[in-house]
Scaffold this active site. Structure first.
Site, PDB file in Angstrom:
ATOM      1  N   GLY A   1       0.829  -1.203   0.000  1.00  0.00           N
ATOM      2  CA  GLY A   1       0.000   0.000   0.000  1.00  0.00           C
ATOM      3  C   GLY A   1       0.858   1.245   0.000  1.00  0.00           C
TER       4      GLY A   1
ATOM      5  N   ILE B   1      -1.002  -1.958  -5.722  1.00  0.00           N
ATOM      6  CA  ILE B   1      -1.771  -2.663  -6.745  1.00  0.00           C
ATOM      7  C   ILE B   1      -1.617  -2.018  -8.116  1.00  0.00           C
ATOM      8  CG2 ILE B   1      -3.962  -1.398  -6.508  1.00  0.00           C
ATOM      9  CD1 ILE B   1      -5.301  -4.237  -6.502  1.00  0.00           C
TER      10      ILE B   1
ATOM     11  N   TYR C   1     -14.861   0.749   8.640  1.00  0.00           N
ATOM     12  CA  TYR C   1     -13.429   0.975   8.833  1.00  0.00           C
ATOM     13  C   TYR C   1     -13.050   0.799  10.302  1.00  0.00           C
ATOM     14  CZ  TYR C   1      -8.975   3.536   8.852  1.00  0.00           C
ATOM     15  OH  TYR C   1      -7.654   3.910   9.016  1.00  0.00           O
TER      16      TYR C   1
ATOM     17  N   LYS D   1     -10.641  -2.094  12.118  1.00  0.00           N
ATOM     18  CA  LYS D   1      -9.475  -1.738  12.929  1.00  0.00           C
ATOM     19  C   LYS D   1      -9.574  -2.290  14.346  1.00  0.00           C
ATOM     20  CE  LYS D   1      -7.046   0.386   9.846  1.00  0.00           C
ATOM     21  NZ  LYS D   1      -5.767  -0.202   9.366  1.00  0.00           N
TER      22      LYS D   1
END
Length: 321
Positions: free
Chosen positions: A8, A35, A142, A146
């Protein structure tokens, strides 16, 4: 020598973290992976690989090819984007973490950095100086990923001895990279609009206070926790991390000291509900005690740096256009 892999690397934090790690360890020891290869700074400044964070074999092949012993897993779908694509957010954020944790469990790699977020907290969390250990009932996908990820990190450390380290990032502000779909993005966008248009419409209300941090501090904290002796890292879920807290109206006033005719307006959208569920300030005394964390940038110093750097950036782009 074993190498470092940033998965990433093309993201807001990942891109600057990669360049800093290359400065510290040398470009030959830091492999950037994403990616896609759209970030030419990463591609041209060192080793770059196309890696799909959700594909275990893709990660494993890269690790073996470059003799990787440390992974920074920075790939994630952030809060605002995750609410639009909840299943995709869950799959990306959780699959990628399990892949990396299992590589460490199997002794293929030795060290992991995985970022958590203030999104792990929720409306039932104490909002002022949120403590390290407290109620966590996140209301976004999200935040859920986490929170669950923190539990798995601690589990893998306790069960398998995995050396995984983590920080609960607040909102991150940078002049180098644009934000990537988070609820705190207004605090980056506002500087760009102040310079270009001298006006900005905030998607959060004027008095919405959130924990924030200048990118330089965030990168330094990341390097500091990874370089700290293992015995000083007493929390293996994720450390609270803090620098400054402010509201949209306060950042507007800070900008007006540099751009006197800057105009601020407010039109809260769906991100307001997300922000309302998060803390307004964070108690990060555990990080400051365990591995001597200390921030350098307050709102005034950060604003001066953002205005100066972005003004130079836009002036340079006009000259070259």
């Amino acid at each position: 020598m074993p190498k470092i892999l940033i998965i990433g690397a093309g993201g807001q934090i990942g891109s600057e973290l990669t360049l800093k790690l290359r400065d510290v360890h040398g470009p030959e020891r830091v492999v950037a992976a994403d990616i896609n290869d759209k970030n030419t700074d990463l591609v041209n400044s060192g080793i770059f690989e196309i890696v799909d964070a959700q594909d275990y074999e893709s990660i494993l092949n890269c690790v073996k090819k470059h003799d990787i012993d440390t992974i920074y897993l920075m790939a994630a779908m952030l809060s605002a984007t995750g609410e639009k694509f909840p299943v995709k957010a869950w799959d990306l954020n959780m699959d990628s973490l399990f892949h990396v944790l299992n590589l460490a469990k199997d002794n293929i790699i030795k060290h992991i950095f995985w970022p958590s977020s203030i999104a792990v907290f929720g409306p039932t969390t104490p909002s002022k100086r949120t403590p390290q250990h407290t109620i966590m009932e996140p209301t976004t996908v999200y935040g859920i990923t986490k929170q669950v990820g923190e539990r798995w990190c601690e589990y893998y450390h306790n069960k398998y001895g995995v050396d995984v380290r983590s920080l609960r990032y607040p909102g991150i502000i940078s002049w180098k990279t644009m934000p990537g779909g988070g609820t705190t993005d207004y605090a980056v966008e506002i500087y760009h609009k102040a310079i270009l248009d001298k006006r900005y419409t905030s998607f959060l209300s004027k008095d919405t206070e959130l924990p924030m941090m200048f990118m330089e501090d965030a990168i330094r904290a990341t390097l500091d926790i990874m370089e700290a002796p293992a015995e000083t890292i007493k929390i293996r879920s994720s450390y609270n991390l803090s620098a400054i807290s402010f509201t949209p109206s306060e950042i507007s006033e800070a900008i007006k000291k540099h751009i006197s005719d800057f105009d601020m307006s407010y039109a809260p959208d769906f991100r307001q509900a997300i922000a309302d569920s998060w803390p307004s300030s964070i108690d990060d005394s555990s990080a400051r005690t365990d591995w001597n964390w200390a921030h350098h940038f307050d709102l005034e110093k950060m604003t001066a740096e953002m205005i100066t750097r972005l003004s130079e950036k836009y002036k340079h782009s006009k000259i070259n256009s």
